[in-house]
Design an enzyme around this catalytic site. Structure first.
Site, PDB file in Angstrom:
ATOM      1  N   ASP A 121      14.847 -67.638  41.211  1.00 33.27           N
ATOM      2  CA  ASP A 121      16.091 -67.132  40.648  1.00 33.27           C
ATOM      3  C   ASP A 121      17.083 -66.784  41.765  1.00 33.27           C
ATOM      4  O   ASP A 121      16.704 -66.124  42.743  1.00 33.27           O
ATOM      5  CB  ASP A 121      15.776 -65.885  39.806  1.00 33.27           C
ATOM      6  N   GLU A 167      17.320 -71.835  42.506  1.00 34.14           N
ATOM      7  CA  GLU A 167      18.587 -71.781  41.767  1.00 34.14           C
ATOM      8  C   GLU A 167      19.682 -71.486  42.788  1.00 34.14           C
ATOM      9  O   GLU A 167      19.746 -70.392  43.342  1.00 34.14           O
ATOM     10  CB  GLU A 167      18.540 -70.679  40.706  1.00 34.14           C
ATOM     11  N   HIS A 174      18.328 -71.484  30.126  1.00 36.13           N
ATOM     12  CA  HIS A 174      18.482 -70.258  29.330  1.00 36.13           C
ATOM     13  C   HIS A 174      19.836 -69.588  29.547  1.00 36.13           C
ATOM     14  O   HIS A 174      20.172 -68.645  28.820  1.00 36.13           O
ATOM     15  CB  HIS A 174      17.362 -69.280  29.686  1.00 36.13           C
ATOM     16  N   ASP A 175      20.601 -70.029  30.548  1.00 38.06           N
ATOM     17  CA  ASP A 175      21.910 -69.438  30.839  1.00 38.06           C
ATOM     18  C   ASP A 175      23.070 -70.305  30.353  1.00 38.06           C
ATOM     19  O   ASP A 175      24.225 -69.890  30.454  1.00 38.06           O
ATOM     20  CB  ASP A 175      22.089 -69.247  32.357  1.00 38.06           C
ATOM     21  N   ASP A 200       8.646 -68.021  37.160  1.00 38.96           N
ATOM     22  CA  ASP A 200      10.018 -67.684  37.539  1.00 38.96           C
ATOM     23  C   ASP A 200       9.948 -66.532  38.528  1.00 38.96           C
ATOM     24  O   ASP A 200       9.459 -65.453  38.199  1.00 38.96           O
ATOM     25  CB  ASP A 200      10.814 -67.269  36.287  1.00 38.96           C
TER      26      ASP A 200
END
Length: 542
Positions: free
Chosen positions: A199, A241, A315-316, A98
């Protein structure tokens, strides 16, 4: 399109903090992941996307990095990380790191230096502005509530933070910053990682003075430079993302001719249960007709000029089976429905830890139970605006990020086998019923449905390369699509509701072979007159 390994891959996201604890401190770690590699190999995945494991003070659970070349103490050591890369590779699993380079932690040495004064060589690594009329430079807001500017007493200037005030934004217009980023990426590529998930990468081209955050004018120049200077020399997966992506924008990122990324995460389908023009906490029922149109658009609009990522969870995001399925009576059926619907589409599917066993949201009753900074800040801000506690807890239960972050449910023992200590976030109380051990032992489980879908993808080029066709003449709650490839056609049908549905599409005729189904007694499909039970889903050859 030149064929790449990641086009028929299935990626599994591990949120290390919640996956498996090996030392009893209640926090998942790298040795815990090592312990579970055989489980992931049995599932059949190709790659692990690892949420951040770098050194971090944990203001935003590791998305605030203080050293990109070291490992968070709670997670282990660099030796553990090297072993994870090696052991995963031995099982034909690649590790996707990540990459969080829109911002750093305020404890990163660059920011510690930058704070020392306006003349410091690191000052320009970040975005600093003078006050305007004794207040913030402009009206940019933080994703985590409040202004995106934090006042620095010592220098009398503000610095930009699009997230927490402890996550200052990097200044990508500074070539020195970009060189630092290329160096740290090459450090990990040389270690043998299989690529990067990037990210909020669509924010790095921001022009703060014009209040432009996403899709800034230089964004694609930066990504092409990144590709040339780092991963372009390697056979790796890169996924950005990009909350603001449309199919046209997605092609800019992922058209192979442009030399940027492999693919992006687009979130258009994820925003469908949010009120127009409002925040994620402002809920509305899912319009299934729109879900079908949005997913069909992304299946067809990229053509050969881009590549799709396929996902429901991360995860969000809240757990899909609780969000748009039924985590009560039809728990198993609806969890399998979302798997079948997504995994037979064109693109690279992502499974979020626990999704393969049907893990659900974990409701709370009071704000004191919430760990997540985003939800806590929202609660405080909206309480002051006059919202009721009941409304806000309801919104957190529906959309809060802690839903995805409760510990992985491995078995029916204490703390679901996640830790011998006290878990950092409480385990969902339903772990005795929903856990990996029970799922592995039951041939009709959600786990085995995912396993079969992964096998279908590996063994059938149609799943990877086939054209997509949405069938429109069906009730709104029914999602029916075809995949065509070299003279072969598959039909995938799903009833997204608790009521039965009748389908009549005579031109599709009768099925030749059942490929997968979430009701064990489904043997074939006659599309002249097809009856679908609540949350029923299947795929057949026509």
């Amino acid at each position: 399109m030149e064929q790449k390994w990641w086009q028929n891959a299935v990626v599994y996201q591990v949120y290390p903090r919640s996956f498996q604890d090996s030392d009893g401190d209640g926090i998942g770690d790298l040795r815990g992941i090592l312990r579970r590699l055989d489980y992931l190999q049995e599932l059949g995945i190709t790659a692990i996307w690892l949420s951040p494991v770098y050194k971090s003070p944990n203001d935003d659970n590791g998305y605030d990095i203080s050293d990109y070349r070291d490992i968070m103490t709670e997670f282990g050591t660099m030796a553990d990380m090297d072993e994870l890369i090696t052991e995963a590779k031995a099982r034909d699993i690649r590790i996707i790191m990540d990459l969080v380079v829109n911002h750093t932690s305020d404890e990163h040495p660059w920011f510690v230096e930058a704070r020392k004064g306006k003349d410091n060589p690191y000052r320009e690594y970040y975005v600093w502005r003078d006050p305007v009329n004794g207040d913030v430079p402009n009206s940019l807001r933080s994703t985590f509530s409040g202004p995106a500017w934090e006042y620095d007493e010592a220098s009398g200037q503000y610095y930009l933070h699009l997230f927490s005030k402890r996550q200052p934004d990097l200044n990508w217009e500074n070539e020195a910053v970009r060189r630092e980023v290329w160096d740290l990426m090459n450090y990990w590529l040389e270690k043998g990682v299989g690529g990067f998930r990037m990210d909020v990468i669509d924010l790095v081209g921001k022009i703060p003075d014009k209040e432009i955050t996403g899709n800034g004018p230089k964004l694609h120049d930066y990504l092409q430079e990144m590709n040339r200077e780092t991963f372009g020399k390697y056979d790796v997966l890169t996924v950005g993302e990009t909350w603001g992506a449309t199919p046209e924008i997605a092609k800019l990122y992922s058209d192979p001719k442009r030399g940027e990324l492999s693919m992006v995460f687009q979130f258009e389908h994820i925003l469908l249960d949010q009120q127009e023009g409002k925040d994620k906490w402002d809920l509305k029922p899912l319009p299934i007709g729109e879900l079908k149109q949005v997913l069909a658009k992304w299946q067809t609009a990229l053509g050969n000029e881009g590549w799709n990522s396929l996902f429901w969870n991360n995860h969000d995001l809240p757990r899909i089976v609780s969000r748009w399925g039924d985590d009560g009576i039809y728990h198993r059926e609806s969890a399998k429905l979302f798997a079948i619907l997504l995994h037979l589409m064109k693109g690279t599917p992502y499974i979020y830890q626990g999704e393969e066993i049907g893990m659900t949201n974990s409701p709370i009753r009071d704000i004191s139970e919430v760990q997540d900074i985003e939800a806590r800040n929202m609660y405080r801000e909206r309480l002051e605006q006059g919202y009721s506690q009941e409304e806000l807890i309801g919104a957190i239960n529906a959309k809060g990020r802690d839903n995805a972050r409760t510990p992985m449910q491995w078995d029916g023992s204490e703390n679901a086998g996640f830790t011998a200590g006290t878990p950092w976030l409480p385990v969902n109380p339903n772990f005795k019923k929903i856990n990996a051990e029970a799922s592995l032992a039951d041939p009709d489980s959600i786990f085995h449905c995912y396993r079969k879908l992964i096998r279908l993808r590996k063994e059938n080029p149609l799943v990877v390369w086939g054209d997509f066709e949405l069938i429109e003449e069906v009730p709104e709650q029914v999602f029916l699509y075809l995949r065509h490839y070299e003279g072969e056609t598959w039909a995938v049908a799903a009833n997204l509701g608790q009521a039965a549905a009748a389908v009549q599409v005579p031109r599709l005729g009768k099925s030749r072979e059942l490929l997968i189904a979430n009701y064990a007694d489904r043997e074939f499909a006659d599309f002249e007159e097809l009856s679908l039970r609540p949350y029923e889903a299947f795929a057949v050859k026509l």
